[in-house]
Design a protein around this motif. Structure first.
Motif, PDB file in Angstrom:
ATOM      1  N   HIS A  22     -24.968  -8.647  26.007  1.00  0.00           N
ATOM      2  CA  HIS A  22     -25.819  -9.582  25.271  1.00  0.00           C
ATOM      3  C   HIS A  22     -26.547 -10.519  26.226  1.00  0.00           C
ATOM      4  O   HIS A  22     -27.750 -10.765  26.077  1.00  0.00           O
ATOM      5  CB  HIS A  22     -24.958 -10.387  24.283  1.00  0.00           C
ATOM      6  CG  HIS A  22     -25.680 -11.524  23.638  1.00  0.00           C
ATOM      7  ND1 HIS A  22     -25.280 -12.842  23.781  1.00  0.00           N
ATOM      8  CD2 HIS A  22     -26.778 -11.552  22.843  1.00  0.00           C
ATOM      9  CE1 HIS A  22     -26.106 -13.615  23.099  1.00  0.00           C
ATOM     10  NE2 HIS A  22     -27.008 -12.871  22.530  1.00  0.00           N
ATOM     11  N   ARG A  37     -21.107 -15.358  19.236  1.00  0.00           N
ATOM     12  CA  ARG A  37     -21.140 -13.896  19.128  1.00  0.00           C
ATOM     13  C   ARG A  37     -19.807 -13.297  19.579  1.00  0.00           C
ATOM     14  O   ARG A  37     -19.286 -12.366  18.952  1.00  0.00           O
ATOM     15  CB  ARG A  37     -22.285 -13.333  19.973  1.00  0.00           C
ATOM     16  CG  ARG A  37     -22.425 -11.816  19.890  1.00  0.00           C
ATOM     17  CD  ARG A  37     -23.510 -11.341  20.840  1.00  0.00           C
ATOM     18  NE  ARG A  37     -24.828 -11.736  20.381  1.00  0.00           N
ATOM     19  CZ  ARG A  37     -25.615 -10.966  19.641  1.00  0.00           C
ATOM     20  NH1 ARG A  37     -25.230  -9.767  19.275  1.00  0.00           N
ATOM     21  NH2 ARG A  37     -26.808 -11.390  19.274  1.00  0.00           N
ATOM     22  N   ASP A  41     -17.271 -11.084  17.291  1.00  0.00           N
ATOM     23  CA  ASP A  41     -16.830  -9.749  17.679  1.00  0.00           C
ATOM     24  C   ASP A  41     -15.309  -9.632  17.677  1.00  0.00           C
ATOM     25  O   ASP A  41     -14.759  -8.541  17.473  1.00  0.00           O
ATOM     26  CB  ASP A  41     -17.359  -9.398  19.070  1.00  0.00           C
ATOM     27  CG  ASP A  41     -18.848  -9.087  19.084  1.00  0.00           C
ATOM     28  OD1 ASP A  41     -19.405  -8.848  17.994  1.00  0.00           O
ATOM     29  OD2 ASP A  41     -19.450  -9.105  20.167  1.00  0.00           O
ATOM     30  N   GLN A 167     -25.508 -12.576  13.338  1.00  0.00           N
ATOM     31  CA  GLN A 167     -24.401 -11.795  13.875  1.00  0.00           C
ATOM     32  C   GLN A 167     -23.626 -11.086  12.766  1.00  0.00           C
ATOM     33  O   GLN A 167     -22.909 -10.118  13.023  1.00  0.00           O
ATOM     34  CB  GLN A 167     -23.465 -12.697  14.673  1.00  0.00           C
ATOM     35  CG  GLN A 167     -24.094 -13.248  15.935  1.00  0.00           C
ATOM     36  CD  GLN A 167     -23.229 -14.289  16.614  1.00  0.00           C
ATOM     37  OE1 GLN A 167     -22.018 -14.299  16.440  1.00  0.00           O
ATOM     38  NE2 GLN A 167     -23.846 -15.178  17.379  1.00  0.00           N
TER      39      GLN A 167
END
Length: 235
Positions: A22, A37, A41, A167
């Motif tokens: 990213h 993010r 995840d 996201q």
């Protein structure tokens, strides 16, 4: 201990790899966006929910921006994260209530995807949305992740919240308080609240099937209905 290290590393390492990718593909992203993010995840809404992320972010958050960028972009991040994993495994620290395993992650993500679009993308609309989101999440047994998500997003700017919502695959229409104008169909639907017969019928049907929809601010309800009709017409 070895089994715990392996288990924690198998959970953490793919998210670290995604974070590095990213930063490589989106060099303009802020650390706050990258941080959010990584947590997403990992299935977490707050770093304090797991001792690994708590300890890892204690190290990363305290670094100067340039040093943190070099660490993430280089080969040393895995070493730092591995040290954290071993520390946590040696200490036997439990995850906090509400962390991964403390609630149904699939249910949380389904709730988030269904509920996040109800924010209208403005600072003015954030407070009523946040209150509704936390209350609605608690009613579905998801109070911890819902509240944690809101607490995490609370200090963010509108643009940062939009990035956070993205996201979860949720595209928030940029409201009047953000960096652009709202979509024309949505803006028209939110102004005046005068609906034609077909639109009113759609709204009545949605309200009957989803009583909680009534808790959404009226202007946002109008925007959502207009958005649905717009896509239906273009299908």
């Amino acid at each position: 201990m070895a089994d715990m290290v392996d288990e924690l590393w198998a959970w953490l390492h793919p998210a670290l790899h995604a974070m590095k990718e990213h930063r490589r593909t989106e060099p303009g992203a802020t650390w706050l966006e990258t941080r959010a993010r990584l947590l997403a995840d990992l299935g977490l809404a707050d770093a304090d929910w797991h001792p690994v992320t708590r300890r890892l972010f204690e190290r990363l958050d305290g670094l100067p921006d340039d040093d943190r960028e070099r660490l993430i972009g280089g080969d040393d991040l895995d070493q730092v994260a591995s040290e954290v994993v071993r520390e946590v495994a040696a200490a036997g620290e439990p995850a906090a209530t509400g962390a991964a395993g403390g609630y149904d992650e699939a249910a949380w993500h389904a709730f988030a995807i269904a509920s996040l679009p109800y924010w209208n993308g403005t600072n003015e609309g954030w407070a009523p949305f946040a209150q509704w989101f936390a209350h609605h999440g608690a009613a579905q047994g998801l109070g911890a992740p819902a509240t944690g998500f809101i607490e995490h997003a609370e200090p963010m700017s509108v643009d940062q919240r939009v990035a956070l919502f993205a996201q979860y695959g949720v595209a928030v229409p940029v409201g009047a308080g953000a960096s652009g104008a709202a979509d024309g169909d949505q803006a028209a639907a939110g102004a005046g609240h005068v609906l034609d017969e077909d639109t009113q019928a759609v709204l009545d049907e949605v309200m009957a099937a989803n009583p909680s929809f009534a808790q959404i601010p009226e202007a946002r309800r109008m925007q959502l209905v207009a958005h649905v009709l717009h896509h239906h017409e273009n299908a």
